[in-house]
Design a protein around this motif. Structure first.
Motif, PDB file in Angstrom:
ATOM      1  N   GLU A   1      43.598 -16.873  77.876  1.00  0.00           N
ATOM      2  CA  GLU A   1      44.400 -15.955  78.296  1.00  0.00           C
ATOM      3  C   GLU A   1      45.851 -16.560  78.338  1.00  0.00           C
ATOM      4  O   GLU A   1      46.700 -15.817  77.946  1.00  0.00           O
ATOM      5  N   PRO A   2      46.101 -17.873  78.413  1.00  0.00           N
ATOM      6  CA  PRO A   2      47.421 -18.308  78.371  1.00  0.00           C
ATOM      7  C   PRO A   2      48.140 -18.203  76.734  1.00  0.00           C
ATOM      8  O   PRO A   2      49.116 -17.649  76.645  1.00  0.00           O
ATOM      9  N   VAL A   3      46.956 -18.034  75.908  1.00  0.00           N
ATOM     10  CA  VAL A   3      47.369 -18.205  74.512  1.00  0.00           C
ATOM     11  C   VAL A   3      47.746 -16.741  74.129  1.00  0.00           C
ATOM     12  O   VAL A   3      48.671 -16.446  73.403  1.00  0.00           O
ATOM     13  N   ILE A   4      47.281 -15.651  74.848  1.00  0.00           N
ATOM     14  CA  ILE A   4      47.623 -14.464  74.479  1.00  0.00           C
ATOM     15  C   ILE A   4      48.860 -13.858  75.510  1.00  0.00           C
ATOM     16  O   ILE A   4      48.778 -12.540  75.585  1.00  0.00           O
ATOM     17  N   GLY A   5      49.285 -14.752  76.215  1.00  0.00           N
ATOM     18  CA  GLY A   5      50.440 -14.365  76.906  1.00  0.00           C
ATOM     19  C   GLY A   5      50.020 -13.829  78.532  1.00  0.00           C
ATOM     20  O   GLY A   5      51.032 -13.534  79.107  1.00  0.00           O
ATOM     21  N   ARG A   6      49.052 -13.993  78.790  1.00  0.00           N
ATOM     22  CA  ARG A   6      48.677 -13.507  80.371  1.00  0.00           C
ATOM     23  C   ARG A   6      48.556 -14.763  81.407  1.00  0.00           C
ATOM     24  O   ARG A   6      47.991 -14.715  82.500  1.00  0.00           O
ATOM     25  N   GLY A   7      49.109 -15.982  80.816  1.00  0.00           N
ATOM     26  CA  GLY A   7      49.051 -16.960  82.021  1.00  0.00           C
ATOM     27  C   GLY A   7      47.564 -17.863  82.358  1.00  0.00           C
ATOM     28  O   GLY A   7      46.575 -17.002  81.778  1.00  0.00           O
ATOM     29  N   TYR A   8      47.399 -18.895  82.797  1.00  0.00           N
ATOM     30  CA  TYR A   8      46.468 -19.377  83.262  1.00  0.00           C
ATOM     31  C   TYR A   8      45.498 -18.425  84.227  1.00  0.00           C
ATOM     32  O   TYR A   8      46.431 -18.146  85.359  1.00  0.00           O
ATOM     33  N   PRO A   9      44.448 -17.938  83.973  1.00  0.00           N
ATOM     34  CA  PRO A   9      43.820 -17.391  85.086  1.00  0.00           C
ATOM     35  C   PRO A   9      43.096 -17.988  86.348  1.00  0.00           C
ATOM     36  O   PRO A   9      42.132 -18.335  86.404  1.00  0.00           O
ATOM     37  N   THR A  10      44.169 -18.239  87.107  1.00  0.00           N
ATOM     38  CA  THR A  10      43.820 -19.250  88.305  1.00  0.00           C
ATOM     39  C   THR A  10      43.614 -18.473  89.600  1.00  0.00           C
ATOM     40  O   THR A  10      43.235 -18.875  90.229  1.00  0.00           O
ATOM     41  N   GLN A  11      43.885 -17.206  89.628  1.00  0.00           N
ATOM     42  CA  GLN A  11      43.880 -16.399  90.941  1.00  0.00           C
ATOM     43  C   GLN A  11      42.624 -16.568  91.823  1.00  0.00           C
ATOM     44  O   GLN A  11      42.267 -16.689  92.794  1.00  0.00           O
ATOM     45  N   ASN A  12      41.633 -16.316  90.904  1.00  0.00           N
ATOM     46  CA  ASN A  12      40.146 -16.320  91.478  1.00  0.00           C
ATOM     47  C   ASN A  12      39.673 -17.893  91.598  1.00  0.00           C
ATOM     48  O   ASN A  12      38.319 -17.908  92.025  1.00  0.00           O
ATOM     49  N   PHE A  13      40.319 -18.663  91.491  1.00  0.00           N
ATOM     50  CA  PHE A  13      39.720 -19.865  91.121  1.00  0.00           C
ATOM     51  C   PHE A  13      40.625 -21.163  91.418  1.00  0.00           C
ATOM     52  O   PHE A  13      41.340 -21.703  90.497  1.00  0.00           O
TER      53      PHE A  13
END
Ligand code: FCB
Length: 468
Positions: free
Chosen positions: A274-286
């Motif tokens: 996700e960071p690579v495709i511009g969505r940032g690190y997916p940290t919200q649920n973890f």
């Protein structure tokens, strides 16, 4: 976020593995690439030939207790010296493409020196042999073998490693880009970073969050920076990268099991995408993943992005995940295989529907243009009896997975090719040589190769003579 579903096996629609289903031929996949894959350290051997220096795997295997039976890739399949006859085998198998990796330590044997001509010459000869045989090379730049001289100054935990990697990628673009159309920048960041920098069971054997998060961020920056350099030098090349993917299913519909599965899915399947495709690190649920923020410098989240021409997916099995109060940070545990589950020699559950679910999941990202399955396959206790390896379990594995790929593709999944792991039995990292994944059997004492029944099956499938 793509939802995980709980999938009761018996009720699973579309699951296929019997003979009374319509045959699917290679041509039914349309424009599709059929290949097999390997990596440098696992097959080349010749660990100190022609100016090659140690990578972190050369040094890691010397550490006591790290590798089963104290084996190493020092000789492996001796492919470095036998690549000509191995390419002939690939031709016999009718492979259209071959995915292999370049050993960074053959190209640069010290920091900031001239490239090593002998190392470059070796890969040029291999590439020429492939092209002559009509086999398309898919070249991975980094399949886990960081130069030890860079590890000595912190390896992937040190931001300086990024520029060394860019120099190496640029050299590969310059020296091989006239003949190679497809490049894969990294192989499976999640696996080498978690096993090598968090848990210490792969090279370089580091542990702890500090190592893991610093290295993870630097690897993703290196990936995008290197990809940009390569595209600048080779505007017509297809630049991709490969991630590992493990479909995860919740053990029950409870909120806690579902949330645990989401966390698992985040770390295993989306954290390095996700960071690579511009969505940032997916940290919200973890929340523990937020620790990576400490390593992010201003401008990094722009630099970490790259619009890859394709994404490689490596996938082998699935996991069923349950909430666990006892495990710190992750709060999940993976269920053991049920007693009647089909599994491979490494006890990886055989669950073909996982590849369908993953293809659907990743195809749903609009930022992903094209997917190759860059690894899929199975280890079994193969036996060579009277010159033959009757590995019907592997044929079944391949067929059932190909059927699921066809199903996903018919429903619009953006999958364009498939690479069996592996061409040859080889050095399976910490597992040593006992885990045999090859379409071709190797006798590691004599280096005698023998095409297994699965290899013949795959050949006939590619030629359109048999179906899955
Ligand atoms: C993958 C690796 C590959 C091989 C297979 C079995 O994680 O990329 O090198 O070891 O697993």
């Amino acid at each position: 976020m793509i939802e995980n579903s709980i999938i009761p096996d018996a009720a699973r629609a579309g699951a296929t593995n019997s003979d009374d289903v319509a045959p699917i031929f290679a041509r039914d996949f349309g424009d599709f690439t059929w290949g097999a894959a390997t990596s440098a350290y696992q097959i080349e051997g010749a660990h100190n030939a022609d100016g090659k220096v140690d990578s972190i795997w050369d040094t890691f295997v010397r550490r006591r207790g790290k590798i089963k039976s104290r084996e190493s890739g020092a000789v492996a399949c001796d492919h470095y010296r036998r690549f000509d006859s191995d390419v002939a085998l690939m031709r016999d198998l009718s492979l259209q493409a071959y995915r292999f990796s370049i050993a960074w330590t053959r190209i640069f044997n010290a920091p900031r020196t001239r490239a090593n001509d002998k190392g470059i010459d070796y890969y040029q000869r291999l590439i020429d042999a492939l092209l002559e045989a009509g086999i398309e090379p898919f070249v991975t730049l980094y399949h886990w073998d960081l130069p030890q001289y860079l590890e000595n100054t912190g390896g992937w935990t040190n931001r300086d490693t990024i520029s060394y990697f860019c120099d190496y990628a640029t050299e590969c673009a310059r020296r091989f880009g006239d003949r190679v159309r497809n490049f894969i920048v990294f192989n499976e960041p999640m696996i080498f970073l978690s096993l090598g920098y968090l848990l210490g069971i792969h090279a370089p054997g580091r542990r702890g969050f500090k190592n893991f998060f610093a290295a993870s961020h630097n690897v993703l920056l290196a990936q995008a920076e290197a990809a940009r350099e390569m595209r600048r030098h080779l505007p017509n090349a297809q630049i991709g990268t490969t991630i590992s993917a493990t479909a995860a299913y919740a053990a029950s519909a409870s909120t806690r099991d579902t949330a645990a599965t989401t966390r698992f899915d985040t770390l295993y399947n989306t954290f390095y995408l996700e960071p690579v495709i511009g969505r940032g690190y997916p940290t919200q649920n973890f929340p523990v993943l937020k620790k990576i923020e400490k390593y992010i410098q201003p401008g990094d989240m722009e630099k970490i992005k790259f619009d890859f021409d394709f994404w490689g997916l490596n996938t082998y099995t699935r996991k069923i995940v349950r909430y666990s109060r006892y495990l710190p940070y992750t709060h999940w545990r993976e269920l053991k295989n049920a007693p009647n589950t089909r599994a491979t020699a490494l006890n990886w559950e055989i669950y073909p529907e996982a590849i369908y679910d993953l293809l659907k999941k990743y195809s749903a990202y609009p930022e992903i243009k094209k997917i190759y399955i860059t690894e899929n396959g199975a280890a079994f206790h193969d036996e060579l009896v009277a010159g033959r390896v009757a590995d019907h379990n592997r044929i079944d594995y391949l067929k059932s997975h190909l059927r699921e790929i066809a199903r996903a593709r018919n429903e619009g999944a953006k999958v364009a090719g498939y690479f069996v792991w592996s061409l040859l039995d080889n050095f399976e990292w910490a597992e040593g040589y006992h885990a045999r994944f090859g379409l071709v059997h190797n006798n590691f004492l004599t280096q005698a190769r023998r095409i297994k029944d699965s290899g013949y099956w795959y050949r006939d499938f590619i030629r359109g003579k048999t179906h899955c």
